[in-house]
Design a protein around this motif. Structure first.
Motif, short mmCIF file in Angstrom:
data_model
loop_
_atom_site.label_atom_id
_atom_site.label_comp_id
_atom_site.label_asym_id
_atom_site.label_seq_id
_atom_site.Cartn_x
_atom_site.Cartn_y
_atom_site.Cartn_z
N THR A 82 -4.18 3.98 26.25
CA THR A 82 -3.13 3.09 25.80
C THR A 82 -2.30 3.86 24.79
N VAL A 83 -1.04 4.12 25.12
CA VAL A 83 -0.18 4.95 24.28
C VAL A 83 0.82 4.05 23.56
N LEU A 84 0.80 4.14 22.24
CA LEU A 84 1.69 3.39 21.37
C LEU A 84 2.75 4.35 20.84
N SER A 85 4.02 4.03 21.09
CA SER A 85 5.11 4.92 20.68
C SER A 85 6.03 4.21 19.70
N GLY A 86 6.59 5.01 18.78
CA GLY A 86 7.47 4.44 17.77
C GLY A 86 8.37 5.49 17.17
N HIS A 135 5.62 4.64 10.81
CA HIS A 135 5.83 3.47 11.66
C HIS A 135 4.55 3.12 12.42
N LEU A 136 3.92 4.13 13.02
CA LEU A 136 2.71 3.86 13.80
C LEU A 136 1.49 3.68 12.89
N PHE A 185 7.47 9.49 18.24
CA PHE A 185 6.10 9.76 17.81
C PHE A 185 5.18 8.82 18.59
N ALA A 186 3.98 9.29 18.89
CA ALA A 186 3.07 8.47 19.71
C ALA A 186 1.62 8.66 19.26
N PHE A 187 0.86 7.60 19.42
CA PHE A 187 -0.58 7.60 19.22
C PHE A 187 -1.23 7.09 20.49
N ALA A 224 0.83 -1.21 0.00
CA ALA A 224 0.00 0.00 0.00
C ALA A 224 0.86 1.26 0.00
N HIS A 225 1.99 1.21 0.70
CA HIS A 225 2.85 2.39 0.82
C HIS A 225 4.06 2.33 -0.10
N ALA A 226 4.18 1.25 -0.87
CA ALA A 226 5.31 1.08 -1.81
C ALA A 226 6.65 1.26 -1.11
N MET A 227 6.80 0.61 0.04
CA MET A 227 8.05 0.68 0.79
C MET A 227 8.17 -0.53 1.70
N SER A 228 9.41 -0.91 1.99
CA SER A 228 9.65 -2.01 2.94
C SER A 228 9.33 -1.53 4.35
N VAL A 229 8.58 -2.33 5.08
CA VAL A 229 8.21 -1.97 6.44
C VAL A 229 8.67 -3.01 7.45
N GLU A 230 9.34 -4.06 6.98
CA GLU A 230 9.88 -5.08 7.87
C GLU A 230 10.94 -5.87 7.11
#
Length: 683
Positions: free
Chosen positions: A435-439, A444-445, A395-397, A60-66
Motif C-alpha cells: 500500500t503506497v501512500l504518496s504526498g 506531509h506523510l 514523496f511516498a511511503f 508536536a511540529h510547531a506548524m500548521s498542518v491543516e
C-alpha cells in the motif's frame, strides 16, 4: 473613469489567512480573536494552547498542518477566519478555502529568503481572482525600511502593493504607525488598542511623501482623483476611502498594513480594513459565477472526521440558507441530509439551528460529500463551481500495519485521511503487494502516519516503496525442459524445447511456436506459454523478466501421462535452466524529471542532479514564472525517493518536480548487488 463609491457592507464574511511558513499566521489569528473578545487573552504559540493548530501533530511540529476555522464577531459583523498552512507540503489545504472566501490576508515579513514562497501564494491568489490585503508582520523586529521592504516584496505581486501605513519610530525603534489615509498616528500598546496621537513634526515630511505615493496609485483608477492631484487640490477623505475599497475589491491593488501579531499591534486597523473594504459574499458569488435568485448554493471547503461527532463538512453558504435536516444535492443528483449545523471555533463546534447566506459553518454527517463539491437544495445538483488540479506527489511511503489484524482498519483510516486531505493519494502496488501512500513531502506523510497511530490507534511501519526493478537477458540459447514423474496410476509427462532470446528494450514479451508434425499437441501449447509467463514473474535475479522472446521449437508428449500441468512444469524447467546461460542482467527504471526552482538556486540544483546519477538535459526560464527556471533531466527512480528533501533544502522550501517513466537501463556492480539484496526496496 470617474470616482467609484464603495460604501460599507455588512454581513458574514470569510477571510483566509495565508502566508509563508512561520510568518505569523496562527499568531495573527490568535491576536484577532483576543481583540474581538472571542478569547480572554492572546496565547503565544509556545503555550500549546492556541485556538488554531490544535491537533497533536500541529503542536508536536510547531506548524500548521491543516486549515482550521474560527468564527468571531467584530462591530456587529460575523467573521470566519481560516488559518491556512504556510508549508508548501500542506499548501493544498488552502485551495478549497480560497475558492469560497471573500478576502485573503497575506501575512509576510521582511525576509528575502521567503520571497519564493510568497510568490507561490500571491500567484495562486491571482489565478483564483481572490482580493487580498498584505499584513507586513514583525515590523518591530526588522531594521529594514518599510518602503525598501515593499520594493523587495513587489516582485511577488502582479498588482501594485499599496502602502497604507508607515512605521512610527522613536530612537530607531518602531513604536507605532502612521495611517496615510486618516493622516493620524497610532502609538502601539502591547495586547491593547493603539493610542491615537498627532503625527510628530519630524515625521510629517515622510508621511506626506508616502501619502502622495498612495494617492498616485489610486489615481491610476480614478480620473477625478488624478485631476485633483494635478491641480494640487486635497481630495476628500471619504473619496480616498471609497477608492481604497473599490480598488481592493476589484483586485487593482493590494493594500499593505503593518504591525506585530505577536504583540497584538496593528490588529485593530486590519480588522477595520476587513470590515469596511473586504468584498462580501455577493461579490464572491459573482467571482465564482454561482447562480443567485434565492436558491441555496453551498461550497464545501474542508472535510473533518471527528472522534465522536462523525464527519463534518466545513462549508460556505453562497446563497440561500440551510436548516438542520435539510436535503442537499450533490453533482449528479445524489442527496444527503444535514445532521447538525455548527459554528466553528478551532477544535470546538457550537450547534445552531440554521445557517444563512455568507455564513461559514460545519454541516454534519454528509457522508458522501467531498471537499470542493458544490451542493444545492435543487434536485439534480450542479457541477462544482471550482475545480482543483491536485499537485503532483513528490514523496511516498509504503505503509503496512504492524499487526495483520489491523489490515482492514488501516485501509478504512487511510481512506478517511485521504478524504480529509485530497492531496494524499493511495494505490496498491501489485508487484510488491504494497500500500503506497504518496504526498507532497516527508513532513506531509509523517503527519499522516502520526494520525494513523494517534487518532486511529493503528501502529504502522512506513518505509520507502519498492523500486520496480526488472531483469532481462543479453544472450540467446536453446533449452530442453522435461518433466517426468511416475507414482502409481497415471504419471506426468511434458517435454519442450525452447528458443530463448533477448528483445530490444521496451518490447516486452513475445511467445511463438514453430511446432511441426504435432510433436506437442496444439491443446498443450497454451500450457507451455502459461508456464513461461509464470516463470517470468520472478527470474534468476529475483525480479520480473522483460524484453524476451520465447519460441516453442520442439518437444514430445505421452498419450496417457501428458497434461496441461505437466507441460507448464516442463516450460518452467526449461526457462530456469536456460536463463542461467543467457547472461541475466538487472534493469532499473529511469525517469524523465522536470524540476521547478527559483532561478537563484538553479546552480545548486544542477549540482544535485549528477550526484543522484542523473543527467541534465537542459534548463530554461519557466514560462509565465518570472524569476523561476525549469530543469529537465533523467534520473533513476531509486534516486528520486527522497529527492524532494534535498531540493527544498536548497530552495528555502519551494522547489518541486514532476517525474514520468522514460525507459529501463541496465544496472550492474555494487548498486545492482544492493538492489538484489534489498529485495527491490529503494536503495
Amino acid at each position: 473613469m470617474g470616482n467609484r463609491a464603495g460604501g460599507r457592507r455588512t454581513g458574514p464574511k470569510c477571510i483566509a489567512i495565508v502566508g509563508p511558513f512561520s510568518s505569523g499566521k496562527t499568531t495573527l489569528l490568535e491576536a484577532i480573536l483576543a481583540r474581538t473578545g472571542a478569547i480572554p487573552r492572546q496565547n503565544p504559540i509556545s503555550s500549546g494552547n492556541t485556538v488554531s493548530d490544535y491537533s497533536p501533530e500541529a503542536r508536536a511540529h510547531a506548524m500548521s498542518v491543516e486549515a482550521t476555522f474560527a468564527t468571531t464577531d467584530f462591530m456587529g459583523e460575523s467573521l470566519t477566519l481560516a488559518d491556512c498552512p504556510g508549508s508548501i507540503e500542506f499548501a493544498f489545504e488552502a485551495e478549497p478555502v480560497l475558492a469560497a472566501c471573500d478576502l485573503a490576508v497575506v501575512v509576510a515579513e521582511a525576509d528575502e529568503k521567503k520571497i519564493p514562497a510568497l510568490q507561490l501564494i500571491m500567484r495562486r491568489l491571482d489565478e483564483l481572482g481572490v482580493p487580498r490585503i498584505l499584513f507586513l508582520n514583525k515590523v518591530d523586529k526588522t531594521e529594514a525600511g518599510v518602503r525598501e521592504t515593499l520594493k523587495m516584496l513587489q516582485s511577488t505581486s502582479r498588482t501594485p502593493l499599496l502602502l497604507r501605513q508607515i512605521p512610527l519610530r522613536k530612537d530607531g525603534v518602531v513604536v507605532g504607525s502612521i495611517d496615510l489615509a486618516l493622516e493620524r498616528a497610532y502609538v502601539y500598546r502591547e495586547y491593547a488598542e493603539s493610542q491615537i496621537a498627532e503625527i510628530p513634526n519630524d515625521e510629517k515630511a515622510r508621511e506626506m511623501e508616502a501619502r502622495f505615493s498612495m494617492l498616485e496609485t489610486l489615481a491610476d483608477h480614478d480620473d477625478a482623483l488624478m485631476e485633483q492631484l494635478l491641480e494640487e487640490i486635497e481630495p476628500p477623505k471619504d473619496a480616498i476611502f471609497d477608492d481604497l475599497s473599490a480598488d481592493l475589491r476589484s483586485g487593482a491593488v493590494t493594500p499593505v498594513l503593518i504591525g506585530s501579531a505577536e504583540k497584538g499591534n496593528g490588529v485593530l486597523r486590519l480588522l477595520k480594513a476587513i470590515r469596511h473594504d473586504a468584498p462580501d459574499v455577493e461579490t464572491t458569488r459573482k467571482r465564482l459565477n454561482a447562480p443567485n435568485g434565492g436558491q441555496t448554493v453551498v461550497q464545501v471547503m474542508k472535510t473533518i472526521h471527528t472522534a465522536h461527532g462523525g464527519k463534518l463538512s466545513v462549508s460556505r453558504i453562497l446563497s440561500g440558507s440551510v436548516a438542520d435536516g435539510a436535503e442537499l444535492f450533490m453533482p449528479g443528483g445524489a442527496s444527503a441530509k444535514v445532521s447538525g449545523i455548527y459554528r466553528m471555533f478551532g477544535k470546538d463546534q457550537i450547534k445552531q439551528a440554521s445557517a444563512d447566506v455568507g455564513e461559514t459553518v460545519a454541516l454534519g454527517k454528509l457522508d458522501n460529500v467531498r471537499t470542493g463539491q458544490t451542493l444545492t437544495a435543487t434536485k439534480g445538483g450542479m457541477q462544482p463551481l471550482v475545480t482543483f488540479e491536485l499537485p503532483e506527489p513528490v514523496f511516498a511511503f509504503s505503509v503496512h500495519p504492524k499487526e495483520r489484524k489491523d489490515d482492514v482498519r488501516m485501509s478504512t483510516a487511510l481512506q478517511r485521511l485521504a478524504e480529509e486531505d485530497p492531496s494524499l493519494s493511495l494505490r496498491h502496488q501489485q508487484d510488491s503487494s504494497e500500500t503506497v501512500l504518496s504526498g507532497h513531502g516527508e513532513m506531509h506523510l509523517r503527519v499522516t502516519v502520526e494520525r494513523l497511530e494517534g487518532k486511529y490507534q493503528i501502529p504502522v511501519e512506513a518505509r520507502p516503496p519498492a523500486v520496480p526493478y526488472r531483469e532481462t537477458i543479453r544472450k540467446a540459447t536453446q533449452q530442453r525442459g522435461r518433466h517426468k514423474k511416475q507414482s502409481g496410476g497415471h504419471g506426468q509427462f511434458g517435454d519442450v524445447v525452447l528458443d530463448i532470446k533477448p528483445l530490444p528494450r521496451g518490447t516486452g514479451f513475445e511467445f511463438t511456436d514453430t511446432i511441426t508434425g504435432g510433436v506437442v499437441p496444439k491443446t498443450y501449447i497454451p500450457s507451455v506459454e502459461a508456464g513461461v509467463r509464470d516463470f517470468l514473474r520472478s527470474g534468476p535475479l529475483g525480479f520480473p523478466i522483460v524484453d524476451i522472446a520465447v519460441n516453442l521449437a520442439d518437444g514430445s508428449y505421452h498419450t496417457v501421462d501428458s497434461s496441461d500441468m505437466a507441460f507448464q512444469m516442463a516450460a518452467k524447467l526449461a526457462m530456469k535452466e536456460g536463463l542461467a546461460a543467457c547472461s541475466p542482467v538487472l534493469l532499473e527504471p529511469i525517469m524523465k524529471v522536470e524540476i521547478f526552482t527559483p532561478s537563484d538556486a538553479t546552480a545548486r540544483i544542477t549540482g544535485i542532479v549528477p550526484q543522484r546519477r542523473g543527467q541534465i538535459l537542459g534548463y530554461d526560464a519557466r514560462p509565465g514564472w518570472p524569476g523561476w527556471d525549469v530543469i529537465e533531466a533523467t534520473m533513476p527512480q531509486a534516486e528520486i525517493g527522497n529527492l524532494i528533501i534535498e531540493l527544498r533544502s536548497a530552495t528555502a522550501g519551494v522547489a518541486s518536480y514532476r517525474a514520468a517513466f522514460d525507459h529501463m537501463a541496465e544496472l550492474t556492480g555494487r548498486l545492482a548487488d544492493e538492489a538484489m539484496n534489498a529485495g527491490g526496496k529503494a536503495a
